[in-house]
Design a protein around this motif. Structure first.
Motif, PDB file in Angstrom:
ATOM      1  N   LYS A  50      49.901  49.278  50.680  1.00  0.00           N
ATOM      2  CA  LYS A  50      51.263  49.816  50.815  1.00  0.00           C
ATOM      3  C   LYS A  50      51.745  50.387  49.470  1.00  0.00           C
ATOM      4  N   ARG A  51      51.506  49.651  48.405  1.00  0.00           N
ATOM      5  CA  ARG A  51      51.959  50.129  47.096  1.00  0.00           C
ATOM      6  C   ARG A  51      50.845  50.805  46.309  1.00  0.00           C
ATOM      7  N   ASP A  52      49.615  50.391  46.562  1.00  0.00           N
ATOM      8  CA  ASP A  52      48.494  50.962  45.806  1.00  0.00           C
ATOM      9  C   ASP A  52      47.894  52.158  46.521  1.00  0.00           C
ATOM     10  N   THR A  53      48.454  53.318  46.257  1.00  0.00           N
ATOM     11  CA  THR A  53      47.895  54.557  46.801  1.00  0.00           C
ATOM     12  C   THR A  53      46.730  54.968  45.896  1.00  0.00           C
ATOM     13  N   SER A  54      46.021  56.000  46.287  1.00  0.00           N
ATOM     14  CA  SER A  54      44.930  56.502  45.443  1.00  0.00           C
ATOM     15  C   SER A  54      45.459  56.897  44.069  1.00  0.00           C
ATOM     16  N   ASP A  55      46.658  57.496  44.048  1.00  0.00           N
ATOM     17  CA  ASP A  55      47.237  57.923  42.768  1.00  0.00           C
ATOM     18  C   ASP A  55      47.557  56.735  41.861  1.00  0.00           C
ATOM     19  N   THR A  56      48.127  55.682  42.460  1.00  0.00           N
ATOM     20  CA  THR A  56      48.425  54.474  41.687  1.00  0.00           C
ATOM     21  C   THR A  56      47.136  53.906  41.115  1.00  0.00           C
ATOM     22  N   LEU A  57      46.111  53.863  41.992  1.00  0.00           N
ATOM     23  CA  LEU A  57      44.827  53.312  41.561  1.00  0.00           C
ATOM     24  C   LEU A  57      44.192  54.171  40.480  1.00  0.00           C
ATOM     25  N   LYS A  58      44.397  55.483  40.583  1.00  0.00           N
ATOM     26  CA  LYS A  58      43.818  56.384  39.592  1.00  0.00           C
ATOM     27  C   LYS A  58      44.392  56.069  38.216  1.00  0.00           C
ATOM     28  N   GLU A  59      45.689  55.922  38.172  1.00  0.00           N
ATOM     29  CA  GLU A  59      46.335  55.613  36.896  1.00  0.00           C
ATOM     30  C   GLU A  59      45.845  54.250  36.372  1.00  0.00           C
ATOM     31  N   TYR A  60      45.758  53.315  37.287  1.00  0.00           N
ATOM     32  CA  TYR A  60      45.349  51.953  36.922  1.00  0.00           C
ATOM     33  C   TYR A  60      43.905  51.922  36.408  1.00  0.00           C
ATOM     34  N   MET A  61      43.004  52.592  37.126  1.00  0.00           N
ATOM     35  CA  MET A  61      41.593  52.580  36.738  1.00  0.00           C
ATOM     36  C   MET A  61      41.385  53.357  35.439  1.00  0.00           C
ATOM     37  N   GLU A  62      42.121  54.456  35.301  1.00  0.00           N
ATOM     38  CA  GLU A  62      42.003  55.236  34.071  1.00  0.00           C
ATOM     39  C   GLU A  62      42.444  54.401  32.881  1.00  0.00           C
ATOM     40  N   PHE A  63      43.436  53.601  33.126  1.00  0.00           N
ATOM     41  CA  PHE A  63      43.955  52.764  32.056  1.00  0.00           C
ATOM     42  C   PHE A  63      42.971  51.649  31.707  1.00  0.00           C
ATOM     43  N   LEU A  64      42.406  51.022  32.738  1.00  0.00           N
ATOM     44  CA  LEU A  64      41.516  49.886  32.494  1.00  0.00           C
ATOM     45  C   LEU A  64      40.096  50.321  32.170  1.00  0.00           C
ATOM     46  N   ASN A  65      39.547  51.159  33.012  1.00  0.00           N
ATOM     47  CA  ASN A  65      38.209  51.688  32.783  1.00  0.00           C
ATOM     48  C   ASN A  65      37.900  52.759  33.820  1.00  0.00           C
ATOM     49  N   PRO A  66      37.870  54.019  33.403  1.00  0.00           N
ATOM     50  CA  PRO A  66      37.663  55.118  34.359  1.00  0.00           C
ATOM     51  C   PRO A  66      36.308  55.055  35.062  1.00  0.00           C
ATOM     52  N   ASP A  67      35.343  54.314  34.485  1.00  0.00           N
ATOM     53  CA  ASP A  67      34.026  54.177  35.126  1.00  0.00           C
ATOM     54  C   ASP A  67      34.083  53.322  36.378  1.00  0.00           C
ATOM     55  N   PHE A  68      35.086  52.477  36.451  1.00  0.00           N
ATOM     56  CA  PHE A  68      35.174  51.568  37.587  1.00  0.00           C
ATOM     57  C   PHE A  68      35.635  52.331  38.831  1.00  0.00           C
ATOM     58  N   ILE A  69      35.218  51.807  39.976  1.00  0.00           N
ATOM     59  CA  ILE A  69      35.629  52.416  41.241  1.00  0.00           C
ATOM     60  C   ILE A  69      36.826  51.613  41.760  1.00  0.00           C
ATOM     61  N   GLY A  70      37.903  52.297  42.057  1.00  0.00           N
ATOM     62  CA  GLY A  70      39.090  51.648  42.616  1.00  0.00           C
ATOM     63  C   GLY A  70      39.214  52.042  44.075  1.00  0.00           C
ATOM     64  N   LEU A  71      39.342  51.056  44.973  1.00  0.00           N
ATOM     65  CA  LEU A  71      39.388  51.371  46.400  1.00  0.00           C
ATOM     66  C   LEU A  71      40.682  50.893  47.048  1.00  0.00           C
ATOM     67  N   THR A  72      41.198  51.745  47.923  1.00  0.00           N
ATOM     68  CA  THR A  72      42.325  51.363  48.757  1.00  0.00           C
ATOM     69  C   THR A  72      42.046  51.941  50.141  1.00  0.00           C
ATOM     70  N   GLY A  73      43.022  51.924  51.036  1.00  0.00           N
ATOM     71  CA  GLY A  73      42.765  52.475  52.370  1.00  0.00           C
ATOM     72  C   GLY A  73      43.671  51.850  53.397  1.00  0.00           C
ATOM     73  N   ASP A  74      43.289  51.978  54.672  1.00  0.00           N
ATOM     74  CA  ASP A  74      44.074  51.363  55.742  1.00  0.00           C
ATOM     75  C   ASP A  74      43.966  49.856  55.638  1.00  0.00           C
ATOM     76  N   LYS A  75      45.100  49.208  55.860  1.00  0.00           N
ATOM     77  CA  LYS A  75      45.108  47.746  55.808  1.00  0.00           C
ATOM     78  C   LYS A  75      44.086  47.180  56.802  1.00  0.00           C
ATOM     79  N   LYS A  76      43.970  47.844  57.953  1.00  0.00           N
ATOM     80  CA  LYS A  76      43.045  47.411  59.000  1.00  0.00           C
ATOM     81  C   LYS A  76      41.608  47.355  58.450  1.00  0.00           C
TER      82      LYS A  76
END
Lengths: 208, 150
Positions: free
Chosen positions: A115-141
């Motif tokens: 709900k709060r972690d969209t791809s954009d949020t995750l992009k900022e977060y992963m770039e901040f922590l480590n851009p090499d890491f894969i950040g995943l989000t998606g449908d709650k289901k």
């Protein structure tokens, strides 16, 4: 006399079944690798298949779980509004990556808070922590299909409507093998030594 | 009349003396704030709080002009499940040292007034039930200083 004989026969038959099962088992699954019980690294034997769901990475690209194949993976579940444990664990994983730089391990963060972690949020977060890491989000289901199969329990605490909530969650780092199967849990607390040791030993033992 | 006035002044100066003196009953050191992405709505701060007095002292309030709200939380692991426990009231027993460290106790910094950049100093104000007040600044950085790793 006859009764004793019967017991003997049954015992032998049972023993035979056990030996046969062990033999069959060995053909498909190696003897489980075991860490010291105090290490807090339970190994799954047999390994558990990761369900075939598709999530979205931080670059808005589809990420089917089949993409986990071919390499060993370290997977952690959390949420970007997590102030302490998620950044702590991801920082540890970053240090593990630095130490095992010659290895082609993948490092994955899966959000439990789509709900709060969209791809954009995750992009900022992963770039901040480590851009090499894969950040995943998606449908709650889809996230729930994954968490249920892998035993990631979590619950919300606070007002989910007002976006003022925290998530209590299972905080183990999962080790996923190159066949996209859950091979081990690395339980918290996580030191760099513990995580690096776990993935190194497991990948050597089970191979690719 | 004059005598009373002098007495009152004396009492006030004594009180202010005790406040100044009491500042050393609680010390806070090694404070730092963990960096977070610019849009982060929560952050964490770590430090070591020591009560040098023999008495239990309660923290009445912790605030920061740079955050809407500051709370003391503890990350607790139970069967691999990580829970955040709000510590309320926060009290320090006589001669107790409370270490706030990643993965354990931490100040949860809620809703920054503006994005907190790396290197920025964050101000914290503590008030205690014995009347003590303490202000300090903590630097925003990526990791704990060297020598504090476990």
């Amino acid at each position: 006399m006859f009764k004793k004989f019967k017991i003997l026969i049954i015992s032998l038959a049972l023993l035979l079944i056990v030996i046969l099962t062990m033999f069959l088992f060995q053909q498909t699954e190696p003897v489980p690798f075991e860490f010291e019980s105090s290490a807090g690294i339970p190994v799954m034997s047999p390994a558990i298949a990761v369900p075939a769901v598709t999530l979205l990475d931080q670059h808005k690209q589809a990420f089917p779980m089949s993409k986990l194949k071919g390499n060993w993976n370290l997977m952690f579940f959390g949420f970007t509004n997590c102030p302490d444990i998620c950044p702590t664990t991801l920082t540890t994983m970053k240090q593990v990556e630095k130490r095992l730089t010659e290895q082609n391990f993948r490092y994955i963060f899966v959000s439990l808070d789509p709900k709060r972690d969209t791809s954009d949020t995750l992009k900022e977060y992963m770039e901040f922590l480590n851009p090499d890491f894969i950040g995943l989000t998606g449908d709650k289901k889809n996230i729930d299909k994954l968490t249920e199969a892998l035993g990631i329990i979590y619950d919300f605490e606070g007002d989910t409507r007002a976006d003022d909530y925290l998530i209590n969650h299972y905080a183990a780092i999962l080790v996923i093998d190159p066949q996209a199967r859950l091979r081990a849990h690395i339980l918290p607390p996580h030191s760099v030594d513990k995580v690096a040791d776990a993935i190194t030993k497991l990948s050597h033992y089970y191979g690719n | 009349m004059l005598k009373r006035y002098i007495q009152a002044t004396f009492a006030i100066s004594l009180a202010s003396f005790s406040i100044a003196h009491a500042e050393s009953t609680i010390t806070i050191k090694d404070a730092w704030v963990r960096t977070a992405p610019p849009s982060a709505k929560v952050m964490a701060a770590y430090m070591t709080i020591t009560n040098h007095s023999p008495k239990t002292i309660r923290v009445i309030n912790i605030n920061s002009p740079q955050f809407k709200q500051v709370e003391l939380h503890q990350s607790v692991i139970n069967d691999g499940m990580m829970r955040m426990k709000k510590i309320e009231p926060v009290s320090l027993k006589g001669h107790q040292t409370l270490a706030l460290e990643p993965g354990g106790y931490h100040l949860m910094l809620i809703k920054p007034v503006h994005p907190i950049a790396k290197g920025e100093q964050v101000r914290f104000n503590f008030s205690f039930d014995n009347g003590d007040k303490l202000s300090l600044t903590a630097q925003t950085k990526d990791e704990m200083a060297h020598g504090h790793h476990h």
